[in-house]
Design a protein around this motif. Structure first.
Motif, PDB file in Angstrom:
ATOM      1  N   ALA A  66     -46.361  -5.140  90.726  1.00  0.00           N
ATOM      2  CA  ALA A  66     -45.941  -6.390  91.371  1.00  0.00           C
ATOM      3  C   ALA A  66     -45.748  -6.188  92.867  1.00  0.00           C
ATOM      4  O   ALA A  66     -46.165  -7.029  93.672  1.00  0.00           O
ATOM      5  CB  ALA A  66     -44.660  -6.912  90.722  1.00  0.00           C
TER       6      ALA A  66
ATOM      7  N   HIS B 293     -48.158  -8.003  95.837  1.00  0.00           N
ATOM      8  CA  HIS B 293     -47.571  -8.955  96.779  1.00  0.00           C
ATOM      9  C   HIS B 293     -47.223  -8.326  98.129  1.00  0.00           C
ATOM     10  O   HIS B 293     -46.495  -8.925  98.927  1.00  0.00           O
ATOM     11  CB  HIS B 293     -46.349  -9.622  96.134  1.00  0.00           C
TER      12      HIS B 293
ATOM     13  N   ASN C 205     -47.686  -9.633  79.859  1.00  0.00           N
ATOM     14  CA  ASN C 205     -47.342 -11.046  79.978  1.00  0.00           C
ATOM     15  C   ASN C 205     -48.170 -11.646  81.115  1.00  0.00           C
ATOM     16  O   ASN C 205     -48.939 -10.942  81.779  1.00  0.00           O
ATOM     17  CB  ASN C 205     -45.824 -11.256  80.149  1.00  0.00           C
TER      18      ASN C 205
ATOM     19  N   ALA D  89     -47.381 -12.738  84.078  1.00  0.00           N
ATOM     20  CA  ALA D  89     -47.092 -12.170  85.405  1.00  0.00           C
ATOM     21  C   ALA D  89     -47.834 -10.852  85.593  1.00  0.00           C
ATOM     22  O   ALA D  89     -48.411 -10.596  86.660  1.00  0.00           O
ATOM     23  CB  ALA D  89     -45.591 -11.965  85.584  1.00  0.00           C
ATOM     24  N   HIS D  90     -47.851 -10.002  84.565  1.00  0.00           N
ATOM     25  CA  HIS D  90     -48.578  -8.735  84.647  1.00  0.00           C
ATOM     26  C   HIS D  90     -50.060  -8.985  84.921  1.00  0.00           C
ATOM     27  O   HIS D  90     -50.665  -8.355  85.796  1.00  0.00           O
ATOM     28  CB  HIS D  90     -48.454  -7.947  83.335  1.00  0.00           C
TER      29      HIS D  90
ATOM     30  N   ARG E 288     -51.561 -11.682  86.126  1.00  0.00           N
ATOM     31  CA  ARG E 288     -51.793 -12.262  87.452  1.00  0.00           C
ATOM     32  C   ARG E 288     -51.660 -11.209  88.552  1.00  0.00           C
ATOM     33  O   ARG E 288     -52.408 -11.227  89.529  1.00  0.00           O
ATOM     34  CB  ARG E 288     -50.841 -13.433  87.690  1.00  0.00           C
ATOM     35  N   ASN E 289     -50.702 -10.304  88.403  1.00  0.00           N
ATOM     36  CA  ASN E 289     -50.545  -9.243  89.393  1.00  0.00           C
ATOM     37  C   ASN E 289     -51.740  -8.295  89.381  1.00  0.00           C
ATOM     38  O   ASN E 289     -52.170  -7.801  90.433  1.00  0.00           O
ATOM     39  CB  ASN E 289     -49.241  -8.474  89.161  1.00  0.00           C
TER      40      ASN E 289
END
Length: 195
Positions: A97, A101, A132, A134-135, A137-138
C-alpha cells in the motif's frame, strides 16, 4: 584497466510470511558476486526470528550492507546511487500500500519509490491470501508504475521434493527478473521433455 562495478541489489524484508525467500536471495547474491543492500523492518525481524530462528544481527551478516528502516539519509534513498533492482521479499500488504501510493515513510518504502522513479526493476513478493479489493487495487497501482508483482507461488511441474527446492526456484526466478547474470531458474521443457 579498471574492473566493472559490482552489480547492486537492494533487498527489503517486511513482516509478511516468507523470510526464507529473502535469506535465499541474500545467499545466492553472495554466490553470484552481488553487492546486496538490506533493509529489514521491525516486523520483518520478528518474522525472520519466528520462521528461521535468526536475529537481526544474524540476518544482517548475510548482506554486504545493512540499514535501519529509519535511516532515510542512506545511499539507497537516492536515485544517484545506481542499483540493478530492488526486491521486497516478502512484501506485506502494508508495504504494498505504501509503495502503491508513494508513501515513503521509511527507508524501505523510500528505496522502493526511488527504484520506481529511476525506472529500475522493483519486484514485490507479495504474501497474503485471500486478497481483498484494496490489495488487488494496490497491486494494479504498483504495476502501473512499473513494479512487478511476484507472489512466490510454487511450480510443481519440476517435481520438487522439499520446501528448500521451492524457495530456491522462486528466488532464481526473481533474480532472473532483476536482471542478475548467472540466475538459473528451471525452464519448462514441455510435457514430452525428459526432466
Amino acid at each position: 584497466m579498471t574492473s566493472a562495478p559490482q552489480q547492486r541489489l537492494v533487498i527489503g524484508i517486511t513482516g509478511a510470511t516468507g523470510a526464507a525467500y529473502a535469506l535465499r536471495l541474500l545467499r545466492r547474491g553472495r554466490e553470484l558476486g552481488l553487492e546486496t543492500h538490506l533493509i529489514v523492518t521491525p516486523a520483518g525481524v520478528l518474522n525472520a526470528h519466528h520462521e528461521l530462528g535468526l536475529s537481526r544481527p544474524e540476518l544482517e551478516r548475510e548482506a554486504s550492507f545493512c540499514y535501519a528502516p529509519g535511516d532515510v539519509g542512506a545511499c539507497i534513498a537516492s536515485g544517484s546511487f545506481a542499483t540493478a533492482a530492488m526486491v521486497v521479499a516478502p512484501c506485506s500488504m502494508k508495504t504494498l500500500a505504501a509503495v502503491a501510493h508513494g508513501f515513503g515513510d521509511n527507508l524501505l518504502t523510500r528505496a522502493a519509490d526511488v527504484t520506481l522513479k529511476e525506472r529500475r526493476r522493483l519486484i514485490l513478493m507479495v504474501r497474503e491470501t485471500p486478497f481483498n479489493l484494496a490489495h488487488l487495487r494496490n497491486m494494479v497501482a504498483a504495476t502501473e508504475m512499473g513494479a512487478i508483482i511476484f507472489p512466490p507461488l510454487p511450480a510443481f511441474y519440476h517435481h520438487p521434493t522439499s520446501i528448500e527446492e521451492l524457495v530456491n526456484e522462486s528466488a532464481e526466478r526473481v533474480l532472473e527478473l532483476a536482471g542478475v547474470a548467472g540466475a538459473r531458474p528451471q525452464a519448462w521443457g514441455g510435457l514430452n521433455s525428459k526432466s
